[in-house]
Scaffold this active site. Sequence first.
Site, PDB file in Angstrom:
ATOM      1  N   ASP A  23       0.852  -1.198   0.000  1.00  0.00           N
ATOM      2  CA  ASP A  23       0.000   0.000   0.000  1.00  0.00           C
ATOM      3  C   ASP A  23       0.885   1.244   0.000  1.00  0.00           C
ATOM      4  O   ASP A  23       2.098   1.164   0.170  1.00  0.00           O
ATOM      5  CB  ASP A  23      -1.017  -0.012   1.151  1.00  0.00           C
ATOM      6  CG  ASP A  23      -0.422  -0.507   2.457  1.00  0.00           C
ATOM      7  OD1 ASP A  23       0.813  -0.633   2.549  1.00  0.00           O
ATOM      8  OD2 ASP A  23      -1.190  -0.770   3.400  1.00  0.00           O
ATOM      9  N   GLU A  68      -5.656   3.535   4.459  1.00  0.00           N
ATOM     10  CA  GLU A  68      -6.034   4.083   5.777  1.00  0.00           C
ATOM     11  C   GLU A  68      -7.518   4.417   5.866  1.00  0.00           C
ATOM     12  O   GLU A  68      -8.071   4.454   6.958  1.00  0.00           O
ATOM     13  CB  GLU A  68      -5.203   5.339   6.095  1.00  0.00           C
ATOM     14  CG  GLU A  68      -3.713   5.067   6.305  1.00  0.00           C
ATOM     15  CD  GLU A  68      -3.406   4.315   7.598  1.00  0.00           C
ATOM     16  OE1 GLU A  68      -4.333   4.143   8.407  1.00  0.00           O
ATOM     17  OE2 GLU A  68      -2.253   3.898   7.773  1.00  0.00           O
TER      18      GLU A  68
END
Length: 439
Positions: A93, A162
């Site tokens: 990520d 997130e």
Amino acid sequence: MTTHTDSSTIDDTGNDLKGAIGAQMEAAFDDVQALYRRLHQYPELPFQEHETSARLAEALETLGYAVTRGVGGTGVVAVLKNGDGPTVMLRGDMDALPIKEDTGLDYASTRTAETEGGTVPLMHACGHDLHSSCVVGAAAVMAGLKERWSGTLMLICQPAEEIFGGARAMLDDGLYDRFGRPDVILGQHNMPALAGSVGHRAGGTMAACTNLAVTIHGAGGHGSMPAQTVDPVVIAAHVVTRLQTIVSREVPPEETVVVTVGKLAAGTQANIIPHSAELEINIRSFDNALHRQVVASIERIIRAECEAGRSPKPPAFRVLNETIALHNHPASVERVRRAHAAQFGEESLYAMPRLNGSEDFPFFGNAEAGGFGGEDIPYVYWFIGATPAERWAETPGEGVAQKMRHLEMPHSPYYFPGNALTMRTGIEAMAAGALAYLA
Ligand code: ZN
């Protein structure tokens, strides 16, 4: 060449796979570390990873991968087809957090971003820069070892973890239709465990999470004449206390569920009964079916309390963000764990405790929640230790679960997982994991 134990591991064909992975990793390491430091210095918010994804795409292209940019916003997909065999997907990520970095690193971030709420500082405080750098490192190792495996390697650099948005965005952008459907998905996260160690867990590993916003409607008026109003503050107060009965009365005691009302806002001053009240509720659990039941209970209770309180219209619910529980596929965990044992030695592996944190990684494997149809895809998500040996030794407690409580966690302004040993381990862990299926 770095080796984690003295003994060498010979694979079925008599080749030293461990040594070959280590040598390729070492050859790529300086470039990966330089890339990591650039990413670390230039963090970007979810779905704004423009520079980050451009750098990653370029690095993967240089390694000979077929690279596609802009998948699900800023996502990057890199594919290396190398003959017949299964497709393995490795995921990293890319997004950072609105935190002011205080690590004291000479390549610490001093960046800021403009948001609706004003200017915010930016920091890679969760090590996503490390994860995507390790994907590039594994890409280099696998390209260098092309003679030793066959199949398809599919690498993704995902935006917006997130806010639990990036995995879904890539899937919604046709990830599997456009690039093929993987047979197994591998991912990793850094954590405060001994650097050089790798943690595995089968089954429920990280929590499902829902963040829910609720508006309770009243009818405002003068504080001295409550009978002419409907007071949403009183309704909200009942809601907050009644929600506590879900965990204590509706959830089986052996299950772990959290219901937290993290925001309760209404009114402006003492003598005005407000028009409405706002709540934000955080729900976590380890079972997706139970999780849906808890969210349904919350809605039922709030609707009923609104009715009980004469609310003039039904409450409004809005899911702010949401992800499902991470359940590692047991047989796949065992296969990857064996490969990691061969690479790092049994003594470098640990049993990962369950974490109450959440990830959007499981969307890639869950056909229903991921919206890609067909069968679920098995996945393995493991943890690489990021605490240097000296710091680990002086930390009180025995084992990962106890020591973790005394160490900085991700999302702290002091958290820094990017030491060289952790990076070497992260690169090798991904390559060894992929080769467990492709070699
Ligand atoms: Zn993270």
